[in-house]
Design a protein around this motif. Structure first.
Motif, short mmCIF file in Angstrom:
data_model
loop_
_atom_site.label_atom_id
_atom_site.label_comp_id
_atom_site.label_asym_id
_atom_site.label_seq_id
_atom_site.Cartn_x
_atom_site.Cartn_y
_atom_site.Cartn_z
N CYS A 135 -2.01 -7.89 -11.45
CA CYS A 135 -3.00 -6.84 -11.14
C CYS A 135 -2.37 -5.79 -10.22
O CYS A 135 -2.52 -4.59 -10.43
CB CYS A 135 -4.21 -7.43 -10.41
SG CYS A 135 -5.39 -8.23 -11.47
N HIS A 136 -1.67 -6.27 -9.21
CA HIS A 136 -1.02 -5.35 -8.27
C HIS A 136 0.07 -4.55 -8.97
O HIS A 136 0.18 -3.34 -8.82
CB HIS A 136 -0.39 -6.12 -7.10
CG HIS A 136 -1.38 -6.58 -6.09
ND1 HIS A 136 -2.19 -5.70 -5.39
CD2 HIS A 136 -1.71 -7.81 -5.64
CE1 HIS A 136 -2.97 -6.38 -4.56
NE2 HIS A 136 -2.70 -7.67 -4.69
N GLY B 296 -12.62 -7.01 1.11
CA GLY B 296 -12.70 -5.79 1.92
C GLY B 296 -12.38 -4.55 1.11
O GLY B 296 -13.02 -3.51 1.25
N MET B 297 -11.38 -4.66 0.23
CA MET B 297 -11.00 -3.52 -0.60
C MET B 297 -12.05 -3.27 -1.68
O MET B 297 -12.33 -2.13 -2.03
CB MET B 297 -9.63 -3.78 -1.26
CG MET B 297 -8.45 -3.78 -0.30
SD MET B 297 -8.29 -2.24 0.64
CE MET B 297 -7.94 -1.06 -0.68
N ALA B 298 -12.62 -4.34 -2.21
CA ALA B 298 -13.57 -4.19 -3.31
C ALA B 298 -14.94 -3.75 -2.81
O ALA B 298 -15.60 -2.92 -3.43
CB ALA B 298 -13.68 -5.51 -4.08
N THR C 186 -1.87 2.96 -8.30
CA THR C 186 -1.85 3.17 -6.85
C THR C 186 -2.57 2.00 -6.18
O THR C 186 -3.24 1.20 -6.84
CB THR C 186 -2.60 4.47 -6.43
OG1 THR C 186 -4.00 4.30 -6.72
CG2 THR C 186 -2.05 5.69 -7.14
N TRP C 187 -2.46 1.95 -4.86
CA TRP C 187 -3.14 0.92 -4.07
C TRP C 187 -4.66 1.03 -4.28
O TRP C 187 -5.34 0.03 -4.51
CB TRP C 187 -2.78 1.14 -2.60
CG TRP C 187 -3.43 0.23 -1.60
CD1 TRP C 187 -4.42 0.57 -0.73
CD2 TRP C 187 -3.12 -1.13 -1.34
NE1 TRP C 187 -4.75 -0.50 0.06
CE2 TRP C 187 -3.96 -1.56 -0.29
CE3 TRP C 187 -2.21 -2.05 -1.89
CZ2 TRP C 187 -3.94 -2.85 0.23
CZ3 TRP C 187 -2.18 -3.34 -1.38
CH2 TRP C 187 -3.03 -3.72 -0.33
N GLU D 102 0.82 -1.21 0.00
CA GLU D 102 0.00 0.00 0.00
C GLU D 102 0.86 1.27 0.00
O GLU D 102 0.52 2.26 -0.63
CB GLU D 102 -0.91 -0.03 1.24
CG GLU D 102 -1.86 1.14 1.31
CD GLU D 102 -2.79 1.05 2.51
OE1 GLU D 102 -2.69 0.05 3.27
OE2 GLU D 102 -3.60 1.96 2.69
N HIS D 103 1.96 1.23 0.73
CA HIS D 103 2.77 2.45 0.93
C HIS D 103 4.06 2.45 0.13
O HIS D 103 4.90 3.31 0.32
CB HIS D 103 3.08 2.62 2.42
CG HIS D 103 1.85 2.73 3.27
ND1 HIS D 103 1.04 3.83 3.27
CD2 HIS D 103 1.25 1.83 4.08
CE1 HIS D 103 0.01 3.63 4.08
NE2 HIS D 103 0.11 2.41 4.57
#
Lengths: 100, 404
Positions: free
Chosen positions: B293-294, B333-335, B299-300, B253-254
């Motif tokens: 995908c990542h 959770g992100m989606a 960005t995250w 993420e960072h």
């Protein structure tokens, strides 16, 4: 007779004299197994054949028989062992090469 | 020349093993051939086909050795027959297909499931990758004598238990291929989990694993999982520069995405697509697709989370594991939002109740939902279970730094 030796014992310098003298006419077949470090243990779980390096170490089961097998290579011996009822029934076959 | 040597070494050793059946003899004669090459090539230039030259010299050397020692009459016979059948004093090596297969034979023999996993790993690094026993011992943090013993014992078992030097027949091939790929991925992960400067020997394992992965993709062009594994390793490796900052772990993420290796990501993406076009998706291909995908998201937050959640669903189907379920929950959770992620997590908790990752993930979801007290308790649980120092420091920072 199942011949058992201490783990580190190779048996190379053992004196077989008195034993052989007494065994004459009684021992009808014999074979010497290569060390346990060259063993492969075959099990099955859910229809899948599982291999492990080394001897069969479970203490809940007992040795029930010994088959002498001529196989071209380890894969052939594994294929044969995987059909054995002991393997299919939750036990195991330990494949041990013999001294030639 | 050193690079040429490394690339040719496995090939020469493999062919010599096939011809003589003697692993030690094969390695020693390969070594002798390389020593001869150093001298001859410097004088006469590098031959048109260095591999063929080296194989021939090593084979002649093996023949001499076997003759001189006058042992293994059968072995000698075989080498003599081989040599005679070629007739000419300068063998042509016109047929490369058999020789190319030798390397694949070696791969399958080193990774035979009747060998202990640690022996497969050691043998693969020693014989295929050409690392010294000392290098392998340092990479696995064991004394050199222990590693040497492990390799000796593995070779002895191959010889005496009759592990065949061959490409497995069709009915055994799928599971054996899976076993080979697993050894290479294990090597990669050993290297990848070592991020500190002091662990440079271990991080070198990543490069070795990728080299081996390239070989496997070459040797098994019809196996999409080999491509998938190579892509997966390339993608992880491409992001490695961004993983730490000042020796501290930085979560994806960072991470500074400009530090990722864009060219390597592009190469891996093409590999994933090539593999998936075969229409036989497997765990490595799916994991590579997720990693792609990542790697390709700017960005995250811009990441295609619904796609990743769907891919984890697919992965859970072909290779179910608690960790896959955990990652799936994170993606959901992100989606769909933290409440959906938390709900998903609740379904998988049992299997992972002793994993710090589960509690850390739960803590993040709870915090996103503003349930601070519960989040703090979950962080405490995660900290009680974490073993790695870098991860511990990371968790401590997350626990206290609420705005991060």
């Amino acid at each position: 007779m199942l011949v058992c030796v201490p783990v580190e014992e190779t048996g190379d310098d053992a004196d077989f004299g008195p034993y052989l003298a007494a065994a004459r006419g009684h021992v009808t077949g014999t074979t010497r197994l290569r060390p346990a470090s060259e063993a492969t243990t075959v099990r099955a779980e859910g229809g899948e054949v599982l291999l492990s390096d080394g001897p069969y170490a479970e203490t809940r089961e007992v040795i029930a028989g010994v088959d002498l097998v001529e196989a071209p290579d380890l894969d052939a011996a594994i294929a044969l062992a995987s059909l054995h009822p002991a393997v299919l029934g939750g036990g195991a076959i330990e494949i041990r090469p013999v001294w030639k | 020349m050193a690079a040429a040597f490394r690339d040719e070494r496995a090939q020469v050793v493999a062919t010599l093993i096939r011809l003589t059946g003697d692993w030690d003899l094969a390695e020693e004669c390969a070594q002798d051939a390389f020593a001869a090459a150093l001298e001859t090539w410097r004088r006469d230039g590098v031959p048109r086909r260095p591999g063929a030259w080296l194989t021939m010299v090593a084979r002649n050397r093996a023949l001499d050795r076997l003759r001189r020692e006058a042992v293994g009459a059968a072995k000698l016979q075989e080498v003599i027959v081989m040599r005679r059948s070629e007739g000419a004093p300068e063998p042509d090596f016109a047929d490369d297909s058999g020789i190319e297969d030798d390397r694949l034979r070696l791969v399958f023999t080193c990774c035979h499931p009747a060998l202990a996993l640690e022996a497969r790993v050691a043998l693969t690094l020693r014989t295929l990758a050409g690392l010294t026993t000392g290098e392998i011992a340092r990479a696995f943090l064991v004394p050199e004598a222990t590693m040497a013993q492990r390799i000796v014992r593995a070779k002895r078992k191959i010889r005496n238990a009759g592990i065949p030097f061959r490409i497995p027949p069709a009915h055994l091939l799928p599971e054996r291929v899976t076993g080979v790929l697993a050894v290479v991925y294990l090597l990669f992960n050993e290297g990848y989990s070592a991020t500190e400067g002091a662990d440079l020997v271990r991080t070198g394992l990543c490069a070795e694993a990728i080299r081996l992965g390239r070989s496997l993709a070459d040797l098994m062009p019809d196996e999409p999982e080999a491509l998938g594994l190579l892509a997966l390793m390339l993608l992880h490796d491409a992001r490695s520069a961004g993983r730490t900052e000042d020796g501290e772990l930085v979560t994806m993420e960072h991470q500074d995405r400009t530090r990722w290796d864009a060219a390597q990501i592009e190469e891996a993406e093409a590999l994933v697509e090539r593999a998936l076009r075969r229409g036989r998706p497997g765990p490595y291909q799916i994991q590579a697709a997720i990693a792609a995908c990542h790697a390709t998201a700017s960005t995250w937050d811009d990441t295609d989370w619904p796609q990743i959640a769907a891919l984890y669903g697919e992965l859970a189907r072909v290779a179910p594991s608690p960790v896959v379920e955990l990652n799936r929950a994170v993606a959901i959770g992100m989606a769909e939002g933290p409440a959906a992620g938390l709900a998903r997590l609740a379904e998988t908790e049992g299997a992972l109740k002793d994993s710090h990752l589960l509690h850390a993930t739960r803590a993040e979801f709870l915090r996103s939902l503003g349930r601070e007290a519960e989040a703090d308790a979950a962080f405490a649980q995660a900290l009680a279970l974490v073993a790695n120092d870098q991860e511990r420091r990371h968790l401590e920072r997350r626990r206290t730094n609420r705005s991060m």
